[in-house]
Design an enzyme around this catalytic site. Sequence first.
Site, mmCIF file in Angstrom:
data_model
loop_
_atom_site.group_PDB
_atom_site.id
_atom_site.type_symbol
_atom_site.label_atom_id
_atom_site.label_comp_id
_atom_site.label_asym_id
_atom_site.label_seq_id
_atom_site.Cartn_x
_atom_site.Cartn_y
_atom_site.Cartn_z
ATOM 1 N N MET A 189 2.122 3.074 2.440
ATOM 2 C CA MET A 189 3.281 3.173 3.332
ATOM 3 C C MET A 189 3.739 1.826 3.862
ATOM 4 S SD MET A 189 1.740 4.852 6.807
ATOM 5 C CE MET A 189 0.220 4.314 7.549
ATOM 6 N N LYS A 248 0.499 -6.252 8.551
ATOM 7 C CA LYS A 248 0.877 -5.047 7.787
ATOM 8 C C LYS A 248 2.098 -4.437 8.449
ATOM 9 C CE LYS A 248 -0.891 -0.767 5.834
ATOM 10 N NZ LYS A 248 -2.062 0.060 5.559
ATOM 11 N N ASP A 306 -10.171 7.808 2.208
ATOM 12 C CA ASP A 306 -9.616 7.197 0.991
ATOM 13 C C ASP A 306 -10.494 6.036 0.522
ATOM 14 O OD1 ASP A 306 -7.869 6.957 -1.117
ATOM 15 O OD2 ASP A 306 -6.386 5.768 -0.021
ATOM 16 N N GLY A 357 0.829 -1.206 0.000
ATOM 17 C CA GLY A 357 0.000 0.000 0.000
ATOM 18 C C GLY A 357 0.852 1.240 0.000
#
Lengths: 250, 349
Positions: free
Chosen positions: B37, B55, B147, B35
């Site tokens: 970052m 993540k 987003d 993604g």
Amino acid sequence: MSDDTRIGGAEERFPQTRWSAIVAAGSSDSNERTRAYEVLVASYWKPVYKYIRIKWGKSNEDAKDITQGFFTRVMEKDFFQGFDPARARFRTFLRTCLDRYISNEMKAGNRQKRGGNAHIASLDFENAEGELSARQLPDAQSMDEFFDQEWLRSLFALAIEALKEFCEKKGKMQQFQIFELYDLNPDSANPPAYSEIASNFEIPVTQVTNYLAFARREFRRILLDKLRDITINDAEFRNEARLILGKDPE
Amino acid sequence: MNWLSDKMLHHLREVADAPDLSNTRYQLREKLGRGGMGSVYLVADSELQRQVALKVLDIPDQDNHLSERMIEEARIIARLEHPGIVPVHDVGTLSDGRVFYTMKYVQGERLDIAIKSVTAISERLRIFRKICEPVAFAHAHGVIHRDLKPANIMIGDFGETLVMDWGIAKVLNQSSSVELKNNTSHLLPAKDTSRTLSGTILGTPGYMAPEQAAGEITAINQQSDIYALGALLFFLLSGEPPPQITRATTSPKKILQLLTQVSGKTVNIPKPLKYICQKAMSVSPENRYSTVQALISDIDNFLDDMAISAYKENIIELSLRFFKKNKFFVGLILTYLILRYLMIVWLNV
């Protein structure tokens, strides 16, 4: 690799809070400027030499002279001060400078051996030549990709060398040797089993896992430190790091 | 050292990229994606013996802003317990200094891919409704996503719809944000720095509200998410990326035109739904739906064949709707009138 230029090795790293060799190359402090150029030459001389050999079709001897001459001219004329990170990556900028330099030299027909007063440590051109013969040569259309790939190879090789020095200094050579066996194996698809390595080193398997994790962790740190040295700011560093690390899943 | 072949180089790039999971309960399986970052990996949780998604921040920045943002993302998701939001299980820092969190591993497809096999408008609207619900829930808890786009919506193998990637979410409630930022230091690898929730402009063109695209951080609120939901609805109905509405797009009529012609193609969307998109995507936030719930109501009304708030029907459309809704009684009256007429004619003959 151990015969390669030693400039910009692990001992020459700069404090974490600074710094970019590209910025320091324009410093008024001549020591700092020299150190910065050493870092840049260490990172780029191999891709530059190979690029001259392949793209410009120069002989071994001519390519050596042009490589030395290019870096000498870069230092004399402060080429890197013209770099604008908003317009291109540094390596793209450097390649453009190189193309322009060769083109001008050819037009002038006055290629000379340069390097008289400039401080460039002896570069191991034989090693670079050997690497060139070990790989398949690219076609003319993919020269950008070729230069980038050789830059990447050079950066990773410097990081491995620095990791070795770091492990030697810290008394962690066994960690490096396990890293070498497992991750620098030419047949990286089939590395030796952990149990096999454990039995060779007479250590428990869990120790192999820990040693490998240590070496990989330090390798990543050193690699990113080296990248930070040759990028101009945090944004360029992050962009480059995202490009060179890993691969997005398909 | 041997010469680094392309194969070795490729391997080393992966080695340097992979998270250092030593001293954790997780074992690396595979990389799932990347993604803005961070990267997401499939890992095995050796304690609970299940697979979870991990993540991890890919490249930490020098002043820890990104690390703080990732911890905050994990905490925002953790406080939003809703079936449409992936639950977070764990958060921390790896031995290599990178911040990570683990969450439920969702098997499924991204909305833009999953939608290709859904043809009925009613079914697409039901999916849209399921996207709206967690967003409405988040708004009720003072969180805006900022987003929303097809790539951030996951449709699970069993039809579950999940809103993902809360990486640039914003907490509107100030007291909540203070509570979040004051407690991140023990999770960070190095120095802590003050963190602000206002931030850089992030988002995706086409799905960004005009105020968000213009970089007006303080103007971004629930209405900005409602704009993105309108854009998502347009995408679901047309299969086309939504046009970017800007401040220069002043009139609702112009927005309707943009929603009709996209990249030179005419888009056929039922009129009431086009008006719902137009209202949600109004340039001025106050002209949009006041809440996600109000938007859901209009979708429900459309599905139930009732009038919607976004479009004022004319007398013909009102009559047609009346006849359509009261087919039986209208038919009965018409039959009575016809029979009566026939009887009169027959008696006169």
